[in-house]
Enzyme design. Structure first.
Site, PDB file in Angstrom:
ATOM      1  N   ASP A 161      88.486  31.029  40.000  1.00 17.08           N
ATOM      2  CA  ASP A 161      89.585  30.061  39.882  1.00 17.08           C
ATOM      3  C   ASP A 161      89.789  29.180  41.113  1.00 17.08           C
ATOM      4  O   ASP A 161      90.868  28.599  41.276  1.00 17.08           O
ATOM      5  CB  ASP A 161      90.894  30.800  39.572  1.00 17.08           C
ATOM      6  CG  ASP A 161      90.985  31.184  38.101  1.00 17.08           C
ATOM      7  OD1 ASP A 161      90.645  30.342  37.250  1.00 17.08           O
ATOM      8  OD2 ASP A 161      91.398  32.322  37.806  1.00 17.08           O
TER       9      ASP A 161
ATOM     10  N   ASP B 246      88.274  28.191  30.442  1.00 18.56           N
ATOM     11  CA  ASP B 246      89.028  27.630  31.572  1.00 18.56           C
ATOM     12  C   ASP B 246      88.129  27.292  32.769  1.00 18.56           C
ATOM     13  O   ASP B 246      88.457  26.450  33.599  1.00 18.56           O
ATOM     14  CB  ASP B 246      90.093  28.612  32.066  1.00 18.56           C
ATOM     15  CG  ASP B 246      90.715  29.471  30.987  1.00 18.56           C
ATOM     16  OD1 ASP B 246      90.069  29.685  29.951  1.00 18.56           O
ATOM     17  OD2 ASP B 246      91.835  29.959  31.174  1.00 18.56           O
TER      18      ASP B 246
END
Ligand code: GLY
Length: 394
Positions: free
Chosen positions: A115, A174
């Protein structure tokens, strides 16, 4: 030969342009929204001065939910503060944004998560754009290198998590949101590896993550040799459902990958995803999706304002790359979403909503976490969409 266009037609067109602009101005007053956001985040900073944890959401008991810098959302608050600075140019927001950006600097060395696009590239990248501070650039270059260590060429994608229900190479949709970071690092350093990783991940995601209707799975499980072990969900309603934020990430992701590469196949992919999203029969009239397009109890399901904020922002950009018809379709959809988000149904008043800007997002419904609450990334993409809308009108 000069063409004769009747004066009344010119005047009608002028009036139509004027009135649609006036309608838009009336429904979304960007200046007012930013002024309100400044007041809300000033209160947030006053009530939450501790930079060890970043504002995230609201707990079931009504208290502010904050999370350590290792949490995937730690960059969004700093990123939002940079946007307040970008819009207002007030030095107080630059100072606050710097403080909350530097608070997460240790994450540039975090090799345990994919991330880093959210955690590092958003706050340091926005800060670098605004200030050219070399400290920010250094943090980003370290962050991009950390991210690249999660790519195994035998598998051909960046690993999202180290373990998911016993599977050792799960990749979530994502993850596309990290690729802009790698493209930037490649341009900045000339290191081709970053570009190649991003392109390989983007191509394999087109191959493995999408269904024939252009919706995407949430999680693809890869074996050590790159063969598929399965396609499942984590945050969606079912393995075969279209989790709304996942669709939003993929739309935003391929739009930015097209910006970075100018390769038409990524534009085609972004268009296919946009068309799936905006034409879906379960998209409500106010254009704020349910948390999953296939949630079992529609219409009695929570909406996800975060997915709408991400999509609105992405559509403003995608409209700039699309043909004439789509340009107008995407722009009007982006505006409709932004109008809804700016209405009292979703936009919090001063002093409520624990000082977050937007209400009604869903983080992880199957995990019983963050259901129908404010969430920091909804605020971040809302501010971005407002600025993109504002630029469009200037
Ligand atoms: N990246 C996790 C989420 O969108 O909730």
């Amino acid at each position: 030969m000069r063409k004769f266009i009747p004066g009344f037609l010119i005047f009608t067109a002028f009036l139509m342009a004027l009135s649609s602009d006036l309608i838009a101005q009336k429904k979304i007053n960007v200046k007012k929204q930013f002024e309100l956001a400044e007041k809300q985040y000033a209160l947030m900073l006053k009530t939450h001065p501790d930079t060890d944890k970043t504002p995230q959401s609201v707990n079931p008991d009504g208290s502010l939910r904050d999370m350590p810098t290792t949490w995937w959302c730690s960059g969004f608050f700093g990123g939002s503060l940079w946007q307040l600075y970008e819009y207002s140019k007030k030095p107080q927001w630059k100072d606050a944004a710097h403080l909350w950006t530097m608070a997460i600097q240790k994450e540039q060395y975090n090799k345990g998560t994919h991330d880093l696009g959210f955690m590092v590239y958003i706050p340091f990248g926005r800060g670098y754009q605004m200030t050219a501070n070399p400290l920010y650039k250094k943090a980003m270059l370290n962050g991009a290198e950390s991210l690249s260590t999660r790519f195994d060429p035998k598998v051909g994608v960046i690993k999202s998590w180290n373990n998911f229900k016993g599977h050792k190479y799960p990749v979530i949709i994502d993850n596309l949101m990290n690729l802009d970071f790698l493209f930037w690092a490649s341009r900045e350093t000339g290191i081709k590896k970053y570009h190649d990783i991003a392109v390989t991940h983007a191509d394999n995601t087109i191959k493995n993550h999408f269904r024939p209707d252009n919706s995407s799975y949430h999680v693809v499980l890869y074996g050590p040799d790159g063969k598929l072990d399965g396609r499942v969900t984590h945050q969606g309603a079912a393995d075969e459902s279209a989790w709304s934020r996942g669709q939003a990430w993929s739309l935003y992701g391929y739009t930015s990958i097209y910006r970075d590469t100018k390769d038409g196949k990524y534009l085609d992919q972004a268009i296919k995803i946009a068309d799936f999203f905006i034409n879906h029969p379960n998209l409500p009239a106010d254009k704020i999706p349910y948390w999953d397009f296939n949630a079992p109890n529609i219409p009695n399901e929570e909406r996800d304002a975060s997915a709408a904020a991400i999509v609105s922002s992405a559509l403003f950009e995608l409209a700039g790359y699309a043909d004439k018809d789509r340009k107008s379709k995407y722009t009007s959809m982006a505006i409709k979403m932004l109008e809804s988000l700016s209405s009292p149904a979703y936009r919090a008043k001063l002093g409520e909503n624990n000082n977050f800007l937007l209400k009604h997002s869903v983080g992880h419904k199957p995990g019983k976490s963050e259901i129908d609450v404010p969430i920091i990334y909804a605020d971040y993409y809302y501010l971005e969409a407002l600025m993109r809308y504002d630029k469009l009108r200037k």
